[in-house]
Design an enzyme around this catalytic site. Structure first.
Site, PDB file in Angstrom:
ATOM      1  N   PRO A   2       0.813  -1.211   0.000  1.00  0.00           N
ATOM      2  CA  PRO A   2       0.000   0.000   0.000  1.00  0.00           C
ATOM      3  C   PRO A   2       0.852   1.269   0.000  1.00  0.00           C
ATOM      4  O   PRO A   2       1.606   1.522   0.924  1.00  0.00           O
ATOM      5  CB  PRO A   2      -0.805  -0.093   1.298  1.00  0.00           C
ATOM      6  CG  PRO A   2      -0.626  -1.491   1.781  1.00  0.00           C
ATOM      7  CD  PRO A   2       0.668  -1.966   1.225  1.00  0.00           C
ATOM      8  N   GLU A   3       0.753   2.034  -1.065  1.00  0.00           N
ATOM      9  CA  GLU A   3       1.349   3.363  -1.107  1.00  0.00           C
ATOM     10  C   GLU A   3       0.169   4.333  -1.065  1.00  0.00           C
ATOM     11  O   GLU A   3      -0.947   3.917  -0.826  1.00  0.00           O
ATOM     12  CB  GLU A   3       2.198   3.526  -2.381  1.00  0.00           C
ATOM     13  CG  GLU A   3       3.343   2.515  -2.416  1.00  0.00           C
ATOM     14  CD  GLU A   3       4.224   2.608  -3.651  1.00  0.00           C
ATOM     15  OE1 GLU A   3       4.336   3.699  -4.214  1.00  0.00           O
ATOM     16  OE2 GLU A   3       4.797   1.588  -4.037  1.00  0.00           O
TER      17      GLU A   3
END
Length: 271
Positions: A2-3
DNA sequence: AGAAAATCCTGGTGGC
DNA sequence: TGCCACCAGGATTTTC
């Protein structure tokens, strides 16, 4: 992994649905990166006012206090009226009047932290040094240029550091640098004015498109409603070592910068 | 002092 | 099959 786009997609997928809900029960499982900071049971009775985001942190605003949620590298949230029984990697759960919110995080690099105010020491520690938000007006070109100018590290690593601009993780750093036609190894203070302007625009463009595509699902990312992302299909360089560049046909190169993989096209990103 | 580099945490995965 | 190296985000520690 997850960015910013994955975190934003997650936020969008449950923020409306949980808004206004009251917490009926809450429980924490195995320890995460940081302790919850309160007894889970003490959250019962509080109301969820909304869900915001700062960098890769989700900020769940309660009528008293906040929950800071980070997905680490393997975390994902799920929110639904009902959820199947929890598994071994579910480490936080909150039953509300409008559905169940659950965090699944196999590697437990993520966290759920309660703070009574955003000025509390723990919140300041986690959020205090974060850089500019790339998808808001806060991402100022002049400040970006000034910040880059005083860094001698490779531009890719300065982007990853998160103290100048937040949310650009390993995937999107490589993608933004490709789009801006900048060599990832170039010292940050060596970027020309046009290069800084191109990078500034590329970061916003790449992150915005990634949010629109539902993020990148490399292994197991999905939003809180269970949707997987599609941006990985549009990746120009990430994960494409030794494959032909989609723009010029030459081979994409993979190098290692600070123990992390960087992908770039030696022809399209000459310097 | 401040920036940069190295290290550590965890569990899934792929190679042998 | 089992073992082991490897990978990842980011805080912390160490080095420069």
């Amino acid at each position: 992994m997850p960015e910013l786009p994955e975190v934003e997609v997650t936020r969008l997928s449950f923020a409306q649905a949980i808004q206004g809900a009251s917490i009926i029960a809450a429980s924490a499982g195995k320890p995460l990166r940081w302790a919850l900071g309160c007894d889970a049971g003490s959250l019962v009775g509080r109301q969820v006012l909304g869900v915001g985001r700062r960098g890769k942190y989700l900020l769940i605003e309660l009528d008293q206090g906040w929950l800071l949620v980070h997905l680490g590298m393997s975390g994902s949230l799920r929110f639904a009226r009902e959820l199947p029984p929890g598994g071994i990697h579910d480490h936080f759960e909150m039953v509300t009047t409008q559905g169940v919110l659950r965090l699944n995080d196999p590697r437990r690099f993520g966290c759920v932290v309660y703070v009574s105010r955003l000025e509390d020491a723990q919140a300041v520690k986690l959020l205090g040094k974060l850089g500019m938000e790339p998808l808001t007006e806060a991402f100022d070109l002049k400040l970006f240029a000034a910040g880059l100018h005083q860094r001698k590290a490779a531009i890719k690593q300065v982007l990853l550091a998160g103290d100048l601009v937040v949310g650009v993780g390993n995937i999107y750093a490589s993608e933004a640098l490709f789009m801006a036609a900048i060599r990832p190894t170039l010292s940050a203070d060596a970027l020309s004015k046009p290069q800084v302007a191109r990078l500034h625009a590329a970061i916003k463009n790449v992150l915005t498109r990634a949010v629109q595509k539902g993020g990148s699902t490399l292994k197991d990312f999905s939003s809180a409603s269970g949707q997987t992302g599609y941006f990985q299909l549009e990746a120009m360089v990430y994960g494409r070592a030794n494959l032909p560049c989609k723009q010029c046909g030459n081979y994409i190169k993979m190098i290692r910068q600070g123990q992390r993989a960087t992908f770039y096209c030696p022809i399209c990103q000459k310097r």
